[in-house]
Scaffold this motif. Structure first.
Motif, PDB file in Angstrom:
ATOM      1  N   ASP A 126      -6.668  13.589  -4.056  1.00 35.49           N
ATOM      2  CA  ASP A 126      -5.488  13.001  -3.774  1.00 35.49           C
ATOM      3  C   ASP A 126      -4.682  11.988  -5.679  1.00 35.49           C
ATOM      4  O   ASP A 126      -4.328  11.763  -5.061  1.00 35.49           O
ATOM      5  CB  ASP A 126      -4.956  12.347  -2.748  1.00 35.49           C
ATOM      6  N   GLY A 127      -5.803  11.664  -6.551  1.00 33.77           N
ATOM      7  CA  GLY A 127      -5.213  11.265  -7.618  1.00 33.77           C
ATOM      8  C   GLY A 127      -5.142   9.814  -7.773  1.00 33.77           C
ATOM      9  O   GLY A 127      -5.933   9.308  -6.419  1.00 33.77           O
ATOM     10  N   PHE A 128      -4.617   8.505  -8.812  1.00 34.56           N
ATOM     11  CA  PHE A 128      -4.917   7.702  -8.482  1.00 34.56           C
ATOM     12  C   PHE A 128      -4.726   6.303  -7.592  1.00 34.56           C
ATOM     13  O   PHE A 128      -5.196   5.597  -7.612  1.00 34.56           O
ATOM     14  CB  PHE A 128      -5.179   7.044 -10.104  1.00 34.56           C
ATOM     15  N   PHE A 129      -3.095   7.008  -7.777  1.00 32.34           N
ATOM     16  CA  PHE A 129      -2.730   6.242  -6.800  1.00 32.34           C
ATOM     17  C   PHE A 129      -2.188   7.267  -5.402  1.00 32.34           C
ATOM     18  O   PHE A 129      -1.518   7.935  -4.997  1.00 32.34           O
ATOM     19  CB  PHE A 129      -1.069   6.201  -6.785  1.00 32.34           C
ATOM     20  N   PRO A 130      -3.720   7.692  -4.075  1.00 30.62           N
ATOM     21  CA  PRO A 130      -3.208   7.750  -3.634  1.00 30.62           C
ATOM     22  C   PRO A 130      -2.471   8.163  -2.481  1.00 30.62           C
ATOM     23  O   PRO A 130      -2.075   8.737  -1.672  1.00 30.62           O
ATOM     24  CB  PRO A 130      -5.328   8.907  -2.754  1.00 30.62           C
ATOM     25  N   LYS A 131      -2.225   7.190  -2.081  1.00 29.49           N
ATOM     26  CA  LYS A 131      -1.367   6.771  -0.676  1.00 29.49           C
ATOM     27  C   LYS A 131      -0.084   5.843  -1.424  1.00 29.49           C
ATOM     28  O   LYS A 131       0.686   5.615  -0.410  1.00 29.49           O
ATOM     29  CB  LYS A 131      -1.760   5.426  -0.333  1.00 29.49           C
ATOM     30  N   GLY A 132       0.960   5.952  -2.528  1.00 29.40           N
ATOM     31  CA  GLY A 132       1.525   5.488  -3.206  1.00 29.40           C
ATOM     32  C   GLY A 132       1.422   4.744  -3.766  1.00 29.40           C
ATOM     33  O   GLY A 132       0.748   4.197  -3.318  1.00 29.40           O
ATOM     34  N   VAL A 133       1.854   4.625  -4.664  1.00 29.09           N
ATOM     35  CA  VAL A 133       2.129   2.674  -5.359  1.00 29.09           C
ATOM     36  C   VAL A 133       3.049   1.625  -4.322  1.00 29.09           C
ATOM     37  O   VAL A 133       2.866   1.111  -4.525  1.00 29.09           O
ATOM     38  CB  VAL A 133       3.056   2.648  -6.734  1.00 29.09           C
ATOM     39  N   GLY A 134       3.513   1.643  -3.643  1.00 30.03           N
ATOM     40  CA  GLY A 134       3.984   0.929  -2.662  1.00 30.03           C
ATOM     41  C   GLY A 134       2.788   0.587  -1.621  1.00 30.03           C
ATOM     42  O   GLY A 134       2.483  -0.260  -1.115  1.00 30.03           O
ATOM     43  N   SER A 135       2.256   1.102  -1.158  1.00 30.59           N
ATOM     44  CA  SER A 135       1.166   1.290  -0.907  1.00 30.59           C
ATOM     45  C   SER A 135      -0.033   0.125  -1.403  1.00 30.59           C
ATOM     46  O   SER A 135      -0.831  -0.366  -0.606  1.00 30.59           O
ATOM     47  CB  SER A 135      -0.175   2.540   0.132  1.00 30.59           C
ATOM     48  N   SER A 136      -0.288   1.151  -2.373  1.00 24.98           N
ATOM     49  CA  SER A 136      -0.981  -0.045  -3.912  1.00 24.98           C
ATOM     50  C   SER A 136      -0.915  -1.204  -3.653  1.00 24.98           C
ATOM     51  O   SER A 136      -1.512  -2.608  -3.186  1.00 24.98           O
ATOM     52  CB  SER A 136      -0.841   0.327  -4.898  1.00 24.98           C
ATOM     53  N   LEU A 137       0.486  -1.738  -3.123  1.00 26.67           N
ATOM     54  CA  LEU A 137       1.487  -2.797  -3.947  1.00 26.67           C
ATOM     55  C   LEU A 137       1.075  -3.513  -2.258  1.00 26.67           C
ATOM     56  O   LEU A 137       1.039  -5.385  -3.084  1.00 26.67           O
ATOM     57  CB  LEU A 137       2.598  -2.513  -4.280  1.00 26.67           C
ATOM     58  N   MET A 138       1.151  -2.995  -1.330  1.00 27.59           N
ATOM     59  CA  MET A 138       0.927  -4.071  -0.557  1.00 27.59           C
ATOM     60  C   MET A 138      -0.877  -4.663  -0.174  1.00 27.59           C
ATOM     61  O   MET A 138      -0.841  -5.008   0.869  1.00 27.59           O
ATOM     62  CB  MET A 138       1.636  -2.753   0.909  1.00 27.59           C
ATOM     63  N   THR A 139      -1.412  -4.028  -0.799  1.00 29.01           N
ATOM     64  CA  THR A 139      -2.615  -4.698  -0.779  1.00 29.01           C
ATOM     65  C   THR A 139      -2.726  -6.064  -1.659  1.00 29.01           C
ATOM     66  O   THR A 139      -3.995  -6.936  -1.848  1.00 29.01           O
ATOM     67  CB  THR A 139      -4.261  -3.742  -1.725  1.00 29.01           C
ATOM     68  N   LEU A 140      -1.801  -6.248  -2.462  1.00 31.17           N
ATOM     69  CA  LEU A 140      -1.837  -7.801  -3.296  1.00 31.17           C
ATOM     70  C   LEU A 140      -2.027  -8.813  -2.214  1.00 31.17           C
ATOM     71  O   LEU A 140      -2.430  -9.619  -2.767  1.00 31.17           O
ATOM     72  CB  LEU A 140      -0.416  -7.813  -3.631  1.00 31.17           C
TER      73      LEU A 140
END
Length: 477
Positions: A203-217
């Motif tokens: 599902d790609g490098f950002f499988p859950k979307g950029v927004g979900s990735s930012l929430m891990t910050l």
């Protein structure tokens, strides 16, 4: 440097007076390295991988760059005026007495609650080998042992922290080497599926979307808490003008290797969909590779990380309370040093508060860890913001010719400090947006109200506490 003397009644000695400069270059280096490798990486990465997939690597790299900006800002301040209790003292100098008071007490709170969390974590890890031993018993035993170590001398603290950090560093390097071996030579049960393409094949490098990735910050920043501990050691380092710049300048490669490198290798060896919240990704990777006793080895390393963090907490809380007492912002009894030149009373009071964690382990062992970690994150972000704002104001004073330049200037002046300030405010916004984590902001609001009342009482008893004072300089090097 000049040696000016403060004349008001709130401060009668230099903040460094009586401390032993017992931390050598070897120990300061390892304290700095250990501060960048904690339970947040060993355990927290599991939940964040589930949220962000391989893109978590970018989040750690981004947050790591910001942490480096913070540390270079702190480094410039430390070499301008090395003091134990550093960021509270700089907040006091550049923003005013109230901010020094607020930052000192908030950093004390951060380490007390972190100590509670780490004691809880350590007890959970020991349960892996001895499930019949109650969590509260293990937590109490570790609390007493580390308390004793911190009372003996700063040299013993530094030596224990050196070996704690050595275990963490050696284990991470071993994990990276083994992972690279699996990728290169295809040995072990993970060899058939290990590939660099695992970083984008599912599902790609950002499988859950950029927004979900930012929430891990917010979780990623928690993993970097304690990296600023090297600043607290400034007053007890043998040669801060040499050891501190070296410790700070090696931070980028430590982040690149231990965070970005380790996660990249693990996510290449094991596809991200196989990791789950609540499980250390390192334990899961070792299980997949099939190394005998791998889980036990990692469990020992994570136990070491927890004890290291708690050990650091006891060290820093005692120093911060003494710094507050030096400025009349805490009871004068915290200024006293023991025969071994440690702030024994401050350490003792802090340990008693950390003992609340032992009680939590007795009352609610399954929830104790979650009760306290988010508060530490919010307190840590406040501390970092104070470092950055103090640095911006210091640079203005240097440009205007009011203060001497530091021997370790941050690259770009205060530009990167502004970038880091915006980033931390963005992370605070993410915390407020997330219903699960925003509770820590409510706790911090209550803490701020309590400190505000305390400040009003202090001012009414001793108006000099709220008066700005000229900074004291100590010749170093």
């Amino acid at each position: 440097m000049s040696s000016e003397k403060v004349t008001d009644t709130a401060v009668t000695d230099t903040p460094e007076e009586g401390y032993e400069r017992g931390l050598g270059s070897r120990q300061v280096q390892m304290i700095a390295i250990g501060g960048a490798i904690g339970v947040g990486l060993f355990l927290g990465a599991g939940a964040n991988i589930a949220k962000a997939g391989p893109s978590l690597i970018v989040m750690y790299a981004l947050a790591g760059a910001i942490v480096f900006f913070i540390m270079r800002a702190l480094g410039e301040l430390l070499l301008y005026r090395p003091v134990s209790g550093s960021f509270a003292e700089y907040s006091r100098e550049f923003l005013g007495p109230f901010f020094g008071y607020f930052t000192g007490w908030t950093y004390w709170l951060m380490w007390v609650v972190t100590g509670m969390a780490e004691l809880t974590a350590a007890a959970i890890y020991v349960n892996y080998w001895f499930p019949a031993v109650p969590q509260w018993v293990t937590a109490l035993v570790f609390l007493v042992i580390l308390f004793g170590v911190n009372l003996i001398s700063v040299k013993v603290f530094g030596e224990l922290e050196f070996w704690f950090s050595m275990v963490k560093v050696t284990a991470l390097i071993g994990m990276i080497v083994i992972g690279l071996g699996v990728l290169t030579f295809g040995f072990s049960s993970a060899g058939d599926t290990a590939a660099v393409s695992n970083l984008w094949a599912f599902d790609g490098f950002f499988p859950k979307g950029v927004g979900s990735s930012l929430m891990t910050l917010q979780g990623v920043m928690f993993a970097y808490l304690a990296v600023e501990l090297v600043g607290v050691t400034a007053g007890e380092s043998e040669n801060p003008e040499k050891t501190l710049p070296k410790a700070i300048n090696t931070l980028p490669w430590r982040i690149a290797l231990f965070y970005v490198g380790a996660l990249t290798v693990i996510l290449c060896v094991v596809k991200w969909t196989e990791f789950a919240p609540g499980v250390s990704p390192f334990v899961a990777a070792f299980a997949k590779i099939g190394i005998p006793a791998g889980a036990g080895i990692v469990n020992f390393v994570v136990l070491t990380a927890a004890l290291s963090s708690c050990n650091s907490g006891m060290y820093s809380t005692g120093r911060m309370l003494r710094n507050l007492a030096d400025s009349g912002e805490a009871p004068a009894v915290f200024r006293k040093l023991s025969a071994s030149k440690t702030p024994a009373f401050g350490i003792t009071v802090s340990v008693l508060f950390m003992g609340i964690g032992v009680i939590l382990n007795y009352v609610v062992p399954e929830k104790a860890f979650g009760y306290v970690t988010s508060v530490a994150t919010a307190a840590g972000i406040w501390t970092w913001l104070m470092i950055l704002i103090s640095h911006v104001l210091y640079r203005r004073a240097v440009v205007a010719g009011r203060l001497p330049a530091s021997s370790f200037p941050a690259p770009g002046g205060s530009a990167f400090s502004w970038v880091a300030i915006v980033f931390l405010l963005f992370v605070t916004g993410l915390i407020a947006y997330d219903a699960d984590s925003r509770v820590c902001l409510y706790v911090m609001a209550g803490w701020a109200a309590a400190l505000g009342i305390g400040w009003a009482v202090l001012k009414s008893r001793n108006p000099l506490v709220a008066a700005r004072r000229e900074p004291e300089f100590e010749k170093v090097g």
